[in-house]
Enzyme design. Sequence first.
Site, PDB file in Angstrom:
ATOM      1  N   ARG A   7       0.819  -1.204   0.000  1.00 29.17           N
ATOM      2  CA  ARG A   7       0.000   0.000   0.000  1.00 29.17           C
ATOM      3  C   ARG A   7       0.857   1.259   0.000  1.00 29.17           C
ATOM      4  NH1 ARG A   7      -2.078  -3.449   3.901  1.00 29.17           N
ATOM      5  NH2 ARG A   7      -4.184  -4.270   3.502  1.00 29.17           N
ATOM      6  N   LYS A  22      -1.546  -0.398   7.964  1.00 30.20           N
ATOM      7  CA  LYS A  22      -2.987  -0.596   8.129  1.00 30.20           C
ATOM      8  C   LYS A  22      -3.316  -1.752   9.059  1.00 30.20           C
ATOM      9  CE  LYS A  22      -7.300  -1.257   5.585  1.00 30.20           C
ATOM     10  NZ  LYS A  22      -7.939  -1.391   4.248  1.00 30.20           N
ATOM     11  N   HIS A  41      -3.431   3.085  -5.861  1.00 30.20           N
ATOM     12  CA  HIS A  41      -3.745   1.829  -5.178  1.00 30.20           C
ATOM     13  C   HIS A  41      -3.958   0.684  -6.156  1.00 30.20           C
ATOM     14  CE1 HIS A  41      -4.896  -0.482  -1.661  1.00 30.20           C
ATOM     15  NE2 HIS A  41      -5.952  -0.936  -2.304  1.00 30.20           N
ATOM     16  N   ARG A  90      -1.493  -2.135  -6.699  1.00 31.15           N
ATOM     17  CA  ARG A  90      -1.558  -3.295  -5.806  1.00 31.15           C
ATOM     18  C   ARG A  90      -2.328  -4.441  -6.462  1.00 31.15           C
ATOM     19  NH1 ARG A  90      -0.931  -4.776  -0.325  1.00 31.15           N
ATOM     20  NH2 ARG A  90      -2.811  -5.505   0.773  1.00 31.15           N
ATOM     21  N   HIS A 127      -2.847 -10.411   3.429  1.00 35.75           N
ATOM     22  CA  HIS A 127      -4.238 -10.678   3.780  1.00 35.75           C
ATOM     23  C   HIS A 127      -4.355 -11.911   4.679  1.00 35.75           C
ATOM     24  CE1 HIS A 127      -5.553  -8.505  -0.156  1.00 35.75           C
ATOM     25  NE2 HIS A 127      -5.453  -7.662   0.861  1.00 35.75           N
ATOM     26  N   TYR A 139      -8.836  -8.464  -5.232  1.00 40.77           N
ATOM     27  CA  TYR A 139      -7.792  -7.755  -5.973  1.00 40.77           C
ATOM     28  C   TYR A 139      -7.523  -8.426  -7.314  1.00 40.77           C
ATOM     29  CZ  TYR A 139      -6.531  -4.693  -2.083  1.00 40.77           C
ATOM     30  OH  TYR A 139      -6.550  -3.720  -1.118  1.00 40.77           O
TER      31      TYR A 139
END
Length: 305
Positions: free
Chosen positions: A158, A181, A256, A259, A279, A288
């Site tokens: 990110r 995050k 973004h 990614r 994740h 994604y």
Amino acid sequence: MSIATRLLASTLGRVAPRYRTFGQWCDIYREVLAGRPISEKTLANRRSVLKHLEDGLSDRTISSIRPHEVAAVIQRLVVAHPQRAKRVLFEARDAFNEAVNYGWIDRNPASPVKVPVVRVARKRLTLEQWRKIHAWSVAHQPPWVSRMLVLALVTGQRRSDLAKMQFADVWDNALHVEQVKTGTRIALPLNLRLDALDTTLGQAIEGCLDYAGKVEYLLRKHNGEPLVLASLSARFEEAREGAGVVVKDGNPPSLHECRSLSERLYREQGINTMVLLGHKHQAMTDLYNDDRGLSKGKWQTLEVV
């Protein structure tokens, strides 16, 4: 708050929580959130989302709140802020679930509310578009921007993680990333190769050595100081527009989207992209991987072994 609600909260509410207001419950719920193992950024985001519920329901006695009232709060956000509307509903479900657990109410009024259908407006980034953006950046922007574009694609991380990467994070032949995050820790091997760019992570990091001031951050200003997050996004948008990358409908891809492109390219190579992106669940990684229609109409060749 009406006089009747205030009277109930200050009298019966002292012994029976069901007569207290939703606003009073939110004070406790914020403490519940603060006690969970989540990052400060996530905590701040969730408190911000909770504010939408407070604005609409704060003065209501918590046991009197009905599903259609929760739905009304969500519906007011759907048109202008569809993604936030979904987050508000998820927060409502969690907040009322905790209220059930604490004995304030017997049922969750947010449970029957349907998740709003959100049309994804932002377009995915293609490799061809990335190449155009990168080429324009090399020719027209400060040197850190083109390095950022390569790092974003090679690492799949990110914006916030790209900005804080330091050379001191490299040891044992790996770049160590503690995601801002989520707090997830990932060690990315320096020999990780993105075939589409014919570049390894080690080479991408080496490319960050030969420009600007003191060498501490991989991406830095001309004087060696760290970058403001907004600068990363703004420079990407500048390069995207300069390169003439436009879309027919929806919003153009943002930084973004590197990614997602990284995930799709690495998955083709057989890399475990769930670990790469940090994740906990494969379902999130699969979001994604969705190219949002980019491959529609393309021929797929059956490989014969």
